[in-house]
Design a protein around this motif. Structure first.
Motif, mmCIF file in Angstrom:
data_model
loop_
_atom_site.group_PDB
_atom_site.id
_atom_site.type_symbol
_atom_site.label_atom_id
_atom_site.label_comp_id
_atom_site.label_asym_id
_atom_site.label_seq_id
_atom_site.Cartn_x
_atom_site.Cartn_y
_atom_site.Cartn_z
ATOM 1 N N CYS A 129 0.806 -1.228 0.000
ATOM 2 C CA CYS A 129 0.000 0.000 0.000
ATOM 3 C C CYS A 129 0.836 1.273 0.000
ATOM 4 O O CYS A 129 0.274 2.371 -0.108
ATOM 5 N N ARG A 130 2.148 1.161 0.117
ATOM 6 C CA ARG A 130 2.953 2.383 0.173
ATOM 7 C C ARG A 130 3.931 2.510 -0.989
ATOM 8 O O ARG A 130 4.742 3.441 -1.015
ATOM 9 N N SER A 174 -8.838 -3.815 2.709
ATOM 10 C CA SER A 174 -9.683 -2.781 2.101
ATOM 11 C C SER A 174 -8.832 -1.671 1.488
ATOM 12 O O SER A 174 -9.147 -1.158 0.405
ATOM 13 N N ASN A 175 -7.749 -1.289 2.166
ATOM 14 C CA ASN A 175 -6.856 -0.274 1.621
ATOM 15 C C ASN A 175 -6.257 -0.734 0.290
ATOM 16 O O ASN A 175 -6.142 0.050 -0.665
ATOM 17 N N THR A 193 -4.559 -1.075 13.307
ATOM 18 C CA THR A 193 -5.179 -1.230 11.993
ATOM 19 C C THR A 193 -5.367 -2.717 11.728
ATOM 20 O O THR A 193 -4.404 -3.484 11.719
ATOM 21 N N THR A 228 1.900 0.459 -7.756
ATOM 22 C CA THR A 228 1.141 -0.615 -7.120
ATOM 23 C C THR A 228 0.876 -1.777 -8.066
ATOM 24 O O THR A 228 0.851 -2.931 -7.639
ATOM 25 N N ARG A 270 -8.869 -3.947 7.391
ATOM 26 C CA ARG A 270 -8.641 -2.584 6.923
ATOM 27 C C ARG A 270 -7.495 -2.547 5.921
ATOM 28 O O ARG A 270 -7.553 -1.832 4.915
ATOM 29 N N MET A 271 -6.444 -3.329 6.168
ATOM 30 C CA MET A 271 -5.329 -3.375 5.233
ATOM 31 C C MET A 271 -5.774 -3.954 3.900
ATOM 32 O O MET A 271 -5.374 -3.485 2.829
ATOM 33 N N GLN A 296 -8.793 -0.526 -2.501
ATOM 34 C CA GLN A 296 -9.002 0.822 -2.992
ATOM 35 C C GLN A 296 -7.938 1.240 -4.005
ATOM 36 O O GLN A 296 -8.203 2.030 -4.914
ATOM 37 N N LEU A 297 -6.733 0.699 -3.850
ATOM 38 C CA LEU A 297 -5.669 1.012 -4.802
ATOM 39 C C LEU A 297 -6.017 0.535 -6.202
ATOM 40 O O LEU A 297 -5.524 1.081 -7.196
#
Length: 319
Positions: free
Chosen positions: A152-153, A229-230, A222, A157, A226-227, A233-234
């Motif tokens: 995610c960072r 889901s993050n 977190t 991606t 949630r991870m 979203q990417l």
């Protein structure tokens, strides 16, 4: 794009009634799709029928039929008979409903409102991988959480996701042509990680880096969900890659993957702690008899110097 929240709102409108068939509502953002309930706690998704269907599949928690003649009841009392694809989830534990619905939303986007012949079957075949009881789990919640943090960072991606547990080299978390990246996550107070000897030896034609992450497990952290889901979203505009996220999660944690998604870790601590270093610099045993294989060991990497100019996949990680 269909969301789990939208599907939850649809499900909340439906009460399962006795008798043959399913009680459903139309999915507002996906023409041709319906969602509802069957007897017990089963959730059903009706998709456009596959005009070139594969045979039905029956697993413990899920049954799939790419094309079937079904009888459905709408909340306004009307009934309808028609040909649809059918996904039936036998939850048992309703507390996991939202987790399942995030997968269902992804399936809707993968299939699309005007699927080509065979496309529904292909999507359902991918769905089987998420609930297949045969594969043995290959990783831990902590390890997967750390991999998602790194994913995610990064600055690219798509490239990172395509290298995640790829067939290029399954010894490493991320593997691409000419580059390997292993993510190690610990909840210890020192930067100690478990390695296999193969992960820190030179790889011909490739550089190998380690992304070291330190965090703390906490109820206020977190969550793994949630991870996930993050990461979804990417790839909001790329349902196929969204499905890939779910596939890696299921392959890592096994068929009961959904039971682990509430575990949480300190994301800020983890983000601030990331350090990238060369796998060649990891402290390791120097001599192993030829009769010995499958060597694993714990290495204290506290004094390993960070890479000054990371290469390949490691260069994508923003530190």
């Amino acid at each position: 794009m269909t969301t789990a929240a939208e599907l939850r709102a649809c499900i909340d409108k439906v009460q399962a009634t006795a008798g043959k068939g399913f009680d459903v509502v139309d999915v507002p953002t996906a023409a041709g799709f319906k969602i509802g309930r069957a007897e017990g706690a089963a959730i059903v998704l009706l998709t456009p029928a596959d005009t070139s269907p594969e045979p039905p599949t029956q697993l413990q928690r899920i049954s799939l039929e790419p094309s079937s003649l079904l009888h459905v009841r709408h909340v306004d009392g009307t009934v309808e008979d028609g040909q649809w694809g059918l996904v039936q989830l036998n939850l048992g534990e309703l507390e996991y409903l939202d987790t399942f619905l995030s997968v269902v939303a992804n399936v809707i986007d993968v299939i699309g409102t005007a699927p080509e012949p065979g496309q529904v079957s292909i999507a359902m075949r991918r769905l089987v991988r998420l609930f297949d009881p045969n594969p043995v789990p290959r990783g831990s919640v902590l390890g997967l959480w750390g991999e998602l943090l790194v994913l995610c960072r990064v600055s690219n991606t798509n490239e990172m996701l395509d290298s995640w547990h790829s067939d290029v080299d399954d010894r490493f978390d991320f593997a691409a042509q000419g580059s390997r990246l292993e993510v190690k996550t610990t909840t210890l107070t020192t930067r100690k990680h478990i390695f296999s000897l193969e992960q820190v030896l030179p790889v011909q034609g490739a550089t190998t880096s380690v992304a070291s992450v330190m965090t703390t497990e906490t109820l206020a952290g977190t969550s793994l969900q949630r991870m996930i889901s993050n990461a979804e979203q990417l790839f909001a505009s790329d349902p196929g890659r969204q499905m890939r996220v779910h596939e890696v999660v299921a392959a890592t944690l096994g068929v009961e993957w959904f039971r682990h998604v509430d575990r949480g870790f300190d994301a800020q601590q983890a983000d601030e702690s990331i350090r990238i270093f060369s796998a060649l610099d990891v402290p390791k045993v120097s001599t192993v008899p030829p009769e010995v294989s499958g060597v694993t060991f714990t290495a204290d990497c506290s004094e390993v110097a960070p890479e000054i100019a990371p290469y390949g996949l490691a260069a994508l990680v923003a530190v």
